[in-house]
Motif scaffolding. Structure first.
Motif, PDB file in Angstrom:
ATOM      1  N   HIS A   9       0.690  -0.873  -0.045  1.00  0.00           N
ATOM      2  CA  HIS A   9       0.028   0.057   0.093  1.00  0.00           C
ATOM      3  C   HIS A   9       0.715   1.491   0.017  1.00  0.00           C
ATOM      4  CE1 HIS A   9       0.901   1.442   3.764  1.00  0.00           C
ATOM      5  NE2 HIS A   9       0.918  -0.212   4.538  1.00  0.00           N
ATOM      6  N   ALA A  10       0.414   2.017  -0.612  1.00  0.00           N
ATOM      7  CA  ALA A  10       0.907   3.843  -0.870  1.00  0.00           C
ATOM      8  C   ALA A  10       0.435   4.173   0.534  1.00  0.00           C
ATOM      9  CB  ALA A  10       1.054   4.566  -1.473  1.00  0.00           C
ATOM     10  N   LYS A  11       1.960   5.348   0.761  1.00  0.00           N
ATOM     11  CA  LYS A  11       2.453   5.485   1.863  1.00  0.00           C
ATOM     12  C   LYS A  11       1.158   6.830   2.726  1.00  0.00           C
ATOM     13  CE  LYS A  11       5.471   7.730   5.124  1.00  0.00           C
ATOM     14  NZ  LYS A  11       6.077   6.987   5.693  1.00  0.00           N
ATOM     15  N   ALA A  12       0.502   6.288   4.013  1.00  0.00           N
ATOM     16  CA  ALA A  12      -0.435   5.790   5.088  1.00  0.00           C
ATOM     17  C   ALA A  12      -0.215   6.630   6.013  1.00  0.00           C
ATOM     18  CB  ALA A  12      -1.170   5.379   5.004  1.00  0.00           C
ATOM     19  N   LYS A  13      -1.318   6.995   7.034  1.00  0.00           N
ATOM     20  CA  LYS A  13      -0.941   8.757   8.128  1.00  0.00           C
ATOM     21  C   LYS A  13      -0.886   7.612   8.823  1.00  0.00           C
ATOM     22  CE  LYS A  13      -4.150  12.349   6.609  1.00  0.00           C
ATOM     23  NZ  LYS A  13      -5.670  12.205   6.162  1.00  0.00           N
ATOM     24  N   ARG A  24      -6.402   3.847   9.319  1.00  0.00           N
ATOM     25  CA  ARG A  24      -5.359   4.765   8.537  1.00  0.00           C
ATOM     26  C   ARG A  24      -5.575   5.048   7.160  1.00  0.00           C
ATOM     27  NH1 ARG A  24      -0.691   1.701   9.353  1.00  0.00           N
ATOM     28  NH2 ARG A  24       1.164   3.866   8.784  1.00  0.00           N
ATOM     29  N   PRO A  25      -6.058   6.075   6.518  1.00  0.00           N
ATOM     30  CA  PRO A  25      -5.952   6.351   5.222  1.00  0.00           C
ATOM     31  C   PRO A  25      -5.160   6.415   4.419  1.00  0.00           C
ATOM     32  CG  PRO A  25      -6.789   7.839   6.689  1.00  0.00           C
ATOM     33  CD  PRO A  25      -6.517   6.809   7.297  1.00  0.00           C
ATOM     34  N   LEU A  26      -4.429   6.888   3.413  1.00  0.00           N
ATOM     35  CA  LEU A  26      -3.811   7.472   2.938  1.00  0.00           C
ATOM     36  C   LEU A  26      -3.396   8.364   2.975  1.00  0.00           C
ATOM     37  CD1 LEU A  26      -3.859   6.125  -0.628  1.00  0.00           C
ATOM     38  CD2 LEU A  26      -2.379   5.526   1.208  1.00  0.00           C
ATOM     39  N   ARG A  27      -1.930   9.428   3.025  1.00  0.00           N
ATOM     40  CA  ARG A  27      -1.232  10.740   3.404  1.00  0.00           C
ATOM     41  C   ARG A  27      -1.645  10.893   1.789  1.00  0.00           C
ATOM     42  NH1 ARG A  27       4.071  10.579   6.096  1.00  0.00           N
ATOM     43  NH2 ARG A  27       4.027  12.883   5.850  1.00  0.00           N
ATOM     44  N   ARG A  32      -0.450  10.240  -4.181  1.00  0.00           N
ATOM     45  CA  ARG A  32       0.601  10.512  -5.007  1.00  0.00           C
ATOM     46  C   ARG A  32       1.039   9.033  -5.803  1.00  0.00           C
ATOM     47  NH1 ARG A  32       1.382  16.026  -2.765  1.00  0.00           N
ATOM     48  NH2 ARG A  32       2.793  15.135  -1.810  1.00  0.00           N
ATOM     49  N   GLU A  33       1.790   8.615  -4.744  1.00  0.00           N
ATOM     50  CA  GLU A  33       2.730   7.340  -4.591  1.00  0.00           C
ATOM     51  C   GLU A  33       1.753   5.777  -5.912  1.00  0.00           C
ATOM     52  OE1 GLU A  33       5.714   7.276  -0.846  1.00  0.00           O
ATOM     53  OE2 GLU A  33       3.462   6.410  -1.248  1.00  0.00           O
ATOM     54  N   ALA A  34       0.483   6.249  -5.241  1.00  0.00           N
ATOM     55  CA  ALA A  34      -0.095   4.987  -5.721  1.00  0.00           C
ATOM     56  C   ALA A  34      -0.837   5.680  -7.311  1.00  0.00           C
ATOM     57  CB  ALA A  34      -1.590   5.133  -5.382  1.00  0.00           C
ATOM     58  N   ALA A  35      -0.404   6.509  -7.567  1.00  0.00           N
ATOM     59  CA  ALA A  35      -1.039   7.301  -8.820  1.00  0.00           C
ATOM     60  C   ALA A  35       0.229   6.863  -9.603  1.00  0.00           C
ATOM     61  CB  ALA A  35      -1.136   8.631  -8.656  1.00  0.00           C
ATOM     62  N   THR A  59      -5.322   0.127   1.859  1.00  0.00           N
ATOM     63  CA  THR A  59      -4.879  -0.890   0.434  1.00  0.00           C
ATOM     64  C   THR A  59      -5.858  -0.530  -0.539  1.00  0.00           C
ATOM     65  OG1 THR A  59      -5.893  -2.476   1.597  1.00  0.00           O
ATOM     66  CG2 THR A  59      -3.140  -2.339   1.478  1.00  0.00           C
ATOM     67  N   ARG A  60      -7.195   0.065   0.547  1.00  0.00           N
ATOM     68  CA  ARG A  60      -8.678   0.517  -0.407  1.00  0.00           C
ATOM     69  C   ARG A  60      -8.203   1.500  -1.151  1.00  0.00           C
ATOM     70  NH1 ARG A  60     -12.677   0.555   1.611  1.00  0.00           N
ATOM     71  NH2 ARG A  60     -12.176   0.482   4.260  1.00  0.00           N
ATOM     72  N   GLU A  61      -7.218   2.469  -0.504  1.00  0.00           N
ATOM     73  CA  GLU A  61      -7.410   4.010  -1.454  1.00  0.00           C
ATOM     74  C   GLU A  61      -6.383   3.863  -2.667  1.00  0.00           C
ATOM     75  OE1 GLU A  61      -7.237   6.336   2.137  1.00  0.00           O
ATOM     76  OE2 GLU A  61      -9.382   6.682   2.369  1.00  0.00           O
TER      77      GLU A  61
END
Length: 478
Positions: A9-13, A24-27, A32-35, A59-61
């Protein structure tokens, strides 16, 4: 062949007392990492099979951001989000649990993407493949393959092969910039110290940019890699032009005076830098050409344009693979290390310490005078090469003037328009070459050849307009 894609998963809070780890949602950085990973995942064909995602919010975000970058991606009229399986069993940090989940997949599944968590993903990768990397940063992904005859239930220990690995900072130059080498502070530096620090910084930049160049996702990596190579070479050539000449006292008549060892060594290394930069030329030209087609569609029929784009992309892949192999060759790494050792050598530092501002001004004045003479000789009958030579002379003047930027601040600002004008002319010439190559490839119809000929004629008119602007330039004020 079975294909397994493992993505963290990308960087999360950060978690808190008021927020469970699961929620925990993404920062913003994570989004930007996921995109940034969307396009490479599509190129890997990782999104064409089954997509399984942990039930955690982050992970879902991560999947949501990937899907947002690829709105056209659908299978059987289902969007990527609609096709994905959200599985709480993947919310695990234990590699053995993840392995058990993998072994339970049905044998008809040949391609699967898992978006999950560390350390489970890395532990699974280690178990499957001896080539697995030692780390998997947020947003990173691995592509593993297994024989199609091997059932998931019978996965062998170390039976997989690593095809590719990628992190967001290698897929996006904008993300890379957050961690690129810091530029040196040259406010109070003298000429010799400035040159040494610039060359050392450009060496670090070249090495840091290499993974992004090899990945080939964001063309800006190649552009910056090429720029730093060419700047290093240009600065080195300026050093050669302005270095103190060896004494000729006692020279034997008819015999060439020997060169300083440090200058002789520099010449050899600059030759190699030139060759490395030239190896990127066609690929960079293709990137620029393809970008221009997206910005301003040319006067071609839709079918011809699509055919041209496919052909250019094929040439782009060929050139990138050739460059990727060169950068992966052990000889390249040794060559770069030799350049670093040369910069660190005391002999080279001493040579830089002898650079004279007076000598720099003298050589700069000579180059400007030569440029002005070449400018006055241009005419309607001059070939394209004369304009290309003028562009190169402007670049040499710029790099030499940048050895003393405070003194030449206004002069350097005035060079920019001139260099841009000549660069635009170069781009038009390059496009004509690629169009000509496309028009004369095997199997192309006469109708498409005529379209290409008309387009080349239109570009020729643009070139003549630029020629007139160049010939109308005033001599360089100095």
């Amino acid at each position: 062949m079975r294909h397994l894609f493992l993505m963290r998963h990308a960087k999360a809070k950060q978690g808190s007392d008021d927020m469970a780890d699961h929620d925990r949602p993404l920062r913003k950085r994570g989004r930007r990492e996921a995109a940034a990973m969307a396009l490479p995942l599509q190129q890997w064909q990782a999104l064409e099979g089954e997509v399984h995602v942990s039930g955690a919010t982050r992970t879902r975000e991560t999947l949501d951001e990937i899907a947002a970058q690829l709105p056209e991606l659908s299978l059987n009229e289902l969007s990527l989000n609609e096709r994905a399986f959200v599985d709480e069993a993947l919310y695990t940090f234990d590699g053995q649990v993840l392995l058990a989940w993998l072994k339970a997949l049905p044998d008809e599944t040949e391609r699967v993407l898992v978006i999950g968590h560390n350390p489970a993903l890395l532990e699974l990768a280690y178990w499957l493949c001896t080539e697995a990397p030692t780390s998997l940063p947020t947003g990173g992904a691995l592509h593993l393959t297994l024989p199609v005859t091997t059932p998931w239930l019978g996965l062998p220990h170390h039976g997989a092969r690593l095809v590719a690995s990628l992190i967001p900072e290698e897929a996006s130059h904008a993300l890379f910039q957050r961690q690129e080498p810091e530029p040196p502070d040259l406010v109070k530096a003298d000429v010799g110290h400035r040159i040494l620090e610039l060359l050392s910084h450009q060496y670090r930049m070249v090495r840091a940019l290499e993974p992004g160049v090899i990945a080939g996702v964001d063309p800006e990596f190649l552009h910056q890699y090429r720029v730093n190579l060419r700047r290093s070479r240009a600065i080195g050539e300026s050093v050669l032009a302005t270095a103190r000449k060896p004494a000729t006292k006692g020279k034997t008549p008819g015999k060439k005076a020997p060169e300083n060892d440090e200058i002789s060594g520099l010449k050899k290394r600059l030759k190699r830098l030139k060759q490395r930069a030239q190896a990127t030329s066609d690929l960079r030209d293709l990137d620029v050409f393809l970008e221009s087609l997206d910005r301003a569609p040319p006067p071609l029929s839709p079918r011809t344009l699509r055919s041209l784009q496919r052909w250019l992309h094929a040439r782009n892949r060929e050139q990138h693979e050739r460059l990727r192999q060169q950068l992966g060759d052990p000889g390249y790494a040794e060559e770069m290390l030799a350049w670093q050792r040369f910069l660190d050598a005391e002999e080279f530092r001493q040579a830089l310490g002898q650079l004279s501002p007076k000598r720099i001004e003298k050589v700069l004045a000579e180059r400007i005078a030569r440029h002005d003479r070449d400018l006055t000789t241009l005419s309607r009958k001059s070939g394209d090469e004369a304009f290309h030579d003028l562009r190169k002379s402007v670049k040499r003047i710029r790099y030499l003037a940048e050895m003393q930027p405070k003194r030449h601040c206004d002069f350097l600002a005035g060079l920019k328009r001139r260099q841009t004008l000549l660069g635009d002319f170069q781009d038009l010439c390059t496009r004509q070459v690629w169009i000509e190559a496309f028009a004369h490839r095997a199997g192309i119809t006469r109708e498409r050849q005529q379209e290409c000929a008309a387009w080349r004629a239109a570009l020729e008119k643009e070139k003549w307009a630029l020629r007139r602007k160049v010939m109308a330039l005033a001599p360089l004020a100095y």
